[in-house]
Design an enzyme around this catalytic site. Structure first.
Site, PDB file in Angstrom:
ATOM      1  N   HIS A 249       0.831  -1.205   0.000  1.00 56.82           N
ATOM      2  CA  HIS A 249       0.000   0.000   0.000  1.00 56.82           C
ATOM      3  C   HIS A 249       0.870   1.262   0.000  1.00 56.82           C
ATOM      4  O   HIS A 249       1.758   1.420   0.827  1.00 56.82           O
ATOM      5  CB  HIS A 249      -0.985   0.016   1.169  1.00 56.82           C
ATOM      6  CG  HIS A 249      -1.864  -1.213   1.158  1.00 56.82           C
ATOM      7  ND1 HIS A 249      -2.595  -1.601   2.234  1.00 56.82           N
ATOM      8  CD2 HIS A 249      -2.105  -2.130   0.189  1.00 56.82           C
ATOM      9  CE1 HIS A 249      -3.247  -2.715   1.937  1.00 56.82           C
ATOM     10  NE2 HIS A 249      -2.960  -3.047   0.691  1.00 56.82           N
ATOM     11  N   ASP A 251       0.013   4.290   0.772  1.00 56.45           N
ATOM     12  CA  ASP A 251      -0.464   5.453   1.521  1.00 56.45           C
ATOM     13  C   ASP A 251       0.161   5.661   2.905  1.00 56.45           C
ATOM     14  O   ASP A 251      -0.320   6.481   3.679  1.00 56.45           O
ATOM     15  CB  ASP A 251      -2.002   5.488   1.572  1.00 56.45           C
ATOM     16  CG  ASP A 251      -2.645   4.229   2.118  1.00 56.45           C
ATOM     17  OD1 ASP A 251      -1.914   3.263   2.420  1.00 56.45           O
ATOM     18  OD2 ASP A 251      -3.883   4.212   2.234  1.00 56.45           O
ATOM     19  N   CYS A 355      -6.562   4.890   4.994  1.00 61.68           N
ATOM     20  CA  CYS A 355      -6.948   3.480   4.844  1.00 61.68           C
ATOM     21  C   CYS A 355      -8.413   3.255   5.223  1.00 61.68           C
ATOM     22  O   CYS A 355      -9.117   2.469   4.584  1.00 61.68           O
ATOM     23  CB  CYS A 355      -6.126   2.598   5.762  1.00 61.68           C
ATOM     24  SG  CYS A 355      -4.361   2.740   5.576  1.00 61.68           S
TER      25      CYS A 355
HETATM   26  O1  DAV Z   1       3.879   1.286   6.242  1.00 61.29           O
HETATM   27  O2  DAV Z   1       3.040  -0.562   6.980  1.00 61.29           O
HETATM   28  C1  DAV Z   1       0.595   0.438   5.783  1.00 61.29           C
HETATM   29  C2  DAV Z   1      -0.505   0.714   4.818  1.00 61.29           C
HETATM   30  C3  DAV Z   1      -1.790   0.206   5.305  1.00 61.29           C
HETATM   31  N1  DAV Z   1      -2.836   0.397   4.313  1.00 61.29           N
HETATM   32  C4  DAV Z   1       3.028   0.383   6.197  1.00 61.29           C
HETATM   33  C5  DAV Z   1       1.939   0.464   5.164  1.00 61.29           C
END
Ligand code: DAV
Length: 378
Positions: A249, A251, A355
């Site tokens: 992801h 974001d 998220c």
């Molecule tokens: O940095 O663990 C988390 C993203 C969750 N949608 C991370 C990414």
């Protein structure tokens, strides 16, 4: 209550135009998924999630729901319509002819599953077996939007097989060192193979005519190619962020705040050759502030960089987590009105404020923010 005009309009082209209608997730029944190849590659070796699965502690669900409800109220007080998904029983075995898993995941992070591009809401393929059926939680809303908005396009990407051929065995041995992981991710050697198109919606950022997609654990090159073929009027770009040992992801890595301004995780900087596209088009990429915490909360598989996983309400207003004092200060210095909300105790359920939401309606149309690129870039 009286209302005039169509009940619902689906339209959102970017991450920053004024937000009018949004989905906020729920924590009900959320489970820690059982071991499976893609999840095992993401959960850090020393995580307290290792070796356990099934329903999350009831008090933590209650607390996360209180925070999600509070977020919904904060948004509603600002005139934003908020809808909520319909949880299913996540603590049950599911499967296809190719695999089975003992539990599912939850429906706290709609951003992972549903990608809104213009009037289209697209169900992502997903890349974890435990998340294969998660779209069902959003079907009641998507069916309603389809009925209420004659221009809404409800689409679903081809459901993936998710056989063992989708996952690299190298990632499945008990201990993979961080050094090894960093080398692999820098070499674009991720846990997912190129067997079939895979993407999670949260790997995609919408910049009007351009879609920026992180190539990593949850989205492969075939998934990005599928998106490019599916959105022929967009330019679809694959981005990589070496420095992230667990790239899922985009974001918590790259956050556009308004036209021309992006904050980038300083441990996962966009490489120079990929920065050129942004710089040529007048975009400034600045390092995000450090997280205020040096470890994630209990039973959380995301990194501390959820600090930068903010929700932009319009190009001057951002919702951020209240304990992330450095991020709040940076946003303030960048000229934003910052709305702090408590959210940290919901992180474990699938992430922070970006998220936990997905756009239904933002004002504005499809603009070209990258005029200095060719017809299509890769
Ligand atoms: O940095 O663990 C988390 C993203 C969750 N949608 C991370 C990414």
């Amino acid at each position: 209550m009286t209302s005039t005009g169509p009940k619902t309009r689906v339209s959102s082209w970017n991450e920053w135009d004024p937000l009018k209608h949004v989905i906020v997730g729920r924590a009900d029944g959320c489970c820690i998924p059982a071991p499976e190849p893609a999840l095992d590659a993401k959960v850090p070796e020393d995580s307290d999630m290792r070796g356990r699965f099934g329903p999350r502690p009831a008090e933590s669900v209650e607390r996360a729901n209180a925070l999600l409800d509070n977020l919904a109220r904060v948004l509603e007080r600002r005139g934003i319509r908020v809808d909520r998904p319909t949880p299913i029983d996540f603590d049950q075995p599911t499967g296809t002819p190719d695999w089975s898993v003992p539990t599912m995941f939850g429906c706290m992070p709609p951003r992972d599953v549903i990608l809104t591009v213009g009037s289209e809401m697209l169900e992502a393929t997903m890349s974890y077996r435990s998340r294969w059926f998660e779209y069902l939680c959003y079907r009641p809303l998507l069916q309603r939007y389809f009925d209420e908005d004659p221009n809404m396009r409800h689409e679903a990407a081809p459901k993936p097989r998710l056989t063992d051929a989708d996952y690299r065995r190298d990632y499945l041995c008990e201990t993979v060192s961080i050094e090894q992981r960093l080398k692999w991710t820098a070499d674009k050697f991720f846990v997912t193979t190129e067997e079939e198109p895979l993407f999670d919606a949260a790997d995609v950022l919408r910049f009007g005519r351009d879609l920026m997609v992180q190539h990593g654990f949850t989205t492969n090159l075939k998934g990005i190619d599928w998106l490019a073929r599916h959105f022929p009027n967009h330019r679809v770009h694959a981005l990589n962020f070496p420095g992230d040992p667990y790239p899922i992801h985009i974001d918590a890595t790259f956050t556009p705040l308004r036209p021309g301004l992006i904050i980038n995780n300083p441990e996962r900087r966009l490489p120079d050759d990929q920065r050129a596209l942004f710089e040529k088009n007048g975009w400034e990429i600045v390092d995000a502030a450090r997280p205020a915490h040096n470890a994630p909360p209990p039973l959380c598989y995301s990194s501390v960089w959820l600090s930068m996983n903010v929700l932009v309400l319009d190009p001057k207003t951002v919702v951020a987590e209240e304990s992330e004092v450095h991020q709040l200060e940076q946003l303030d210095q960048l000229g934003f009105e910052v709305i702090p909300v408590p959210f940290r105790d919901a992180y474990a359920f699938g992430g922070a404020l970006h998220c936990a939401t997905t756009d239904v309606l933002r004002e504005g149309g499809c603009e070209d923010y990258f005029p200095a690129v060719g017809a299509r870039a890769g």
